[in-house]
Design a protein around this motif. Structure first.
Motif, short mmCIF file in Angstrom:
data_model
loop_
_atom_site.label_atom_id
_atom_site.label_comp_id
_atom_site.label_asym_id
_atom_site.label_seq_id
_atom_site.Cartn_x
_atom_site.Cartn_y
_atom_site.Cartn_z
N UNK A 212 0.86 -1.18 0.00
CA UNK A 212 0.00 0.00 0.00
C UNK A 212 0.90 1.23 0.00
N UNK A 213 1.29 1.73 -1.19
CA UNK A 213 2.12 2.95 -1.25
C UNK A 213 1.26 4.18 -0.91
N UNK A 214 1.28 4.58 0.32
CA UNK A 214 0.44 5.69 0.77
C UNK A 214 0.97 7.05 0.33
N UNK A 215 2.27 7.09 0.01
CA UNK A 215 2.87 8.36 -0.43
C UNK A 215 3.83 8.09 -1.58
N UNK A 216 3.76 8.93 -2.60
CA UNK A 216 4.74 8.93 -3.69
C UNK A 216 5.18 10.36 -3.92
N UNK A 217 6.43 10.53 -4.29
CA UNK A 217 6.98 11.89 -4.43
C UNK A 217 6.46 12.59 -5.67
N UNK A 218 6.13 11.81 -6.72
CA UNK A 218 5.66 12.40 -7.98
C UNK A 218 4.43 11.63 -8.44
N UNK A 219 3.29 12.04 -7.92
CA UNK A 219 2.03 11.37 -8.25
C UNK A 219 1.45 11.93 -9.55
N UNK A 220 0.93 11.05 -10.40
CA UNK A 220 0.35 11.50 -11.66
C UNK A 220 -0.91 12.33 -11.43
N UNK A 221 -1.62 12.07 -10.34
CA UNK A 221 -2.84 12.81 -10.03
C UNK A 221 -2.56 14.12 -9.31
N UNK A 222 -1.34 14.30 -8.86
CA UNK A 222 -1.01 15.49 -8.08
C UNK A 222 -1.19 15.31 -6.60
N UNK B 261 -0.28 12.00 -1.24
CA UNK B 261 -0.84 11.07 -0.28
C UNK B 261 -2.17 10.53 -0.80
N UNK B 262 -2.26 9.21 -0.95
CA UNK B 262 -3.49 8.57 -1.43
C UNK B 262 -3.40 7.08 -1.13
N UNK B 263 -4.57 6.42 -1.15
CA UNK B 263 -4.58 4.98 -0.96
C UNK B 263 -4.34 4.32 -2.31
N UNK B 264 -3.29 3.50 -2.40
CA UNK B 264 -2.95 2.79 -3.63
C UNK B 264 -2.70 1.33 -3.27
N UNK B 265 -3.04 0.43 -4.18
CA UNK B 265 -2.83 -1.00 -3.96
C UNK B 265 -1.91 -1.57 -5.02
N UNK B 266 -0.95 -2.38 -4.60
CA UNK B 266 -0.03 -3.06 -5.51
C UNK B 266 0.09 -4.51 -5.08
#
Length: 407
Positions: free
Chosen positions: A380-390, A393-398
């Motif tokens: 669950x990558x809760x934070x990414x430095x360069x998000x495509x959506x801007x 911080x978001x809930x993501x599943x991998x």
């Protein structure tokens, strides 16, 4: 339907195995074949039916001379090449072999899921004592390979179709140091001939585990990859996934359709490996689905995982027999990576992600103690430095297919 030379070769292999198995029924025998059925699925072969065979000198338990692993399959949808095979034959060299420190020659040949690949390798392993996790291994080889049917790859544009004639060298060292278990491996490959351009690639992986006590464990991994500018796409590097040339090592993504196309296209499934920036899986899969090839000629990355205790894993460990084979890890993670600045196709930004995850593994080690089994991860990558959506911080599943830390 006329038989191609490859189909004839497969039929010869099947015939030899049948004859050998018949001879195996004799009361006195110096070699044995152990067959077992095999079934799988992809969108080209349909249901693929076949058999695998292990050949060995009786009583050597896959650790003697004349070791054989082979398989033959038939695609029930009758594609252009319905018969496929895999053959791995290993012959020890007594003059340079000792207990668990074998030197050998290995022949590997396969035509399956659209890829024709044939290798001859020299392997030498060094191990002291009985600790099978601590050893060094050198492999030098030559490999000829070509994608002969472009209908199989999950993403066709990650491959070209010229023959490659690769010279390869790899070295692996693993064992324990003052901090814990560590691993170092390096792989070099160079295209030596053929119509494809000359190129070379270099991969380095270093891992270190640190036991912190009370069920906490820090795992660190460094990955570095460099390729020359003429490198073919299947051997270039991704940000979140392993090189396409190495996808064929996983039966789940060796061919399209084993995992339904809609599931792969969702951006949830990650083919673990390479720089392993797992928070960028969705961005990379979206680009692949649109026909782009998010590939780089150099990248370096650091992957960190902090294991923490969980009650389910503790309960599993208490189950007799099962507790030694099955694990459920829980961890926090951080991945950071960027290009190395040596080549043309590079990532100019420093990319990072962080979150939490779980890994369920079933491991049945082989006779040399190497991990062998299945690992599924849910990250669950809760934070990414360069998000495509801007939204950083978001809930993501991998869902990760394969292991980064196997021990």
């Amino acid at each position: 339907m006329s038989n191609t030379p490859l189909q004839k070769l497969c039929l010869i292999i099947v015939t030899l195995l049948v004859v050998a198995d018949g001879a195996n029924s004799q009361e006195s025998r110096s070699y044995e074949f152990i067959p077992y059925p095999d079934i799988w699925y992809n969108d080209v072969d349909g249901i693929r039916l076949g058999a695998r065979v292990v050949g060995q000198v009786p009583g050597t338990f896959n650790d003697g001379p004349h070791r054989l692993h082979a398989g033959v399959w038939i695609g029930t949808w009758w594609p252009e090449l319905p018969v496929s095979y895999y053959l791995d034959f290993t012959e020890p060299i007594p003059a340079i072999s000792a207990f668990n420190s074998e030197g050998n020659l290995q022949l590997v040949s396969s035509v399956r899921t659209g890829l024709s690949r044939h290798s001859l390798r020299f392997n030498k392993r060094w191990q002291q004592g009985f600790d099978q996790r601590s050893y060094q291994k050198l492999t030098v080889g030559v490999t000829a390979q070509q994608l002969i049917d472009a209908g199989y790859p999950v993403y066709r544009h990650l491959w070209q179709q010229e023959w490659l004639w690769l010279g390869t060298v790899s070295f692996r060292k693993q064992g324990d140091n003052r901090l814990g278990f560590n691993l170092f491996s390096v792989d070099l490959a160079a295209n030596l001939a053929g119509e494809a351009p000359s190129f070379s690639t270099f991969r380095l992986i270093a891992k270190q585990g640190i036991a912190l006590g009370k069920g906490f464990h820090l795992r660190s991994r460094f990955f570095g990859g460099i390729a020359s500018d003429n490198t073919v796409p299947e051997m270039l590097f991704g940000r979140s996934f392993r090189q396409a040339d190495r996808w064929v090592g996983s039966s789940l993504v060796r061919a399209k359709g084993t995992i339904p196309a809609a599931w792969m296209g969702s951006g949830t499934f990650q083919v673990t490996g390479g720089a392993n920036l797992r928070g960028y899986t969705n961005q990379d899969i979206t680009a692949l689905e649109q026909g782009a090839a998010p590939l780089l000629t150099s990248i370096g990355a650091i992957n960190l995982e902090l294991d923490y205790p969980n009650p389910i894993d503790r309960a599993i460990r208490k189950v007799p027999a099962v507790g030694d084979l099955v694990r459920l890890r829980s961890y926090l993670f951080n991945d950071t990576g960027t290009s190395l600045g040596f080549t043309e196709r590079e990532e100019s930004r420093v990319l990072s992600d962080a979150g939490a995850g779980f890994a369920l593994s079933l491991n049945i080690p082989d006779n040399l103690g190497n991990p062998r089994g299945l690992e599924l991860r849910y990250d669950i990558p809760l934070w990414v430095s360069h998000a495509s959506s801007g939204n950083n911080f978001a809930f993501r599943s991998v869902i990760g297919l394969g292991a980064i830390f196997t021990l």
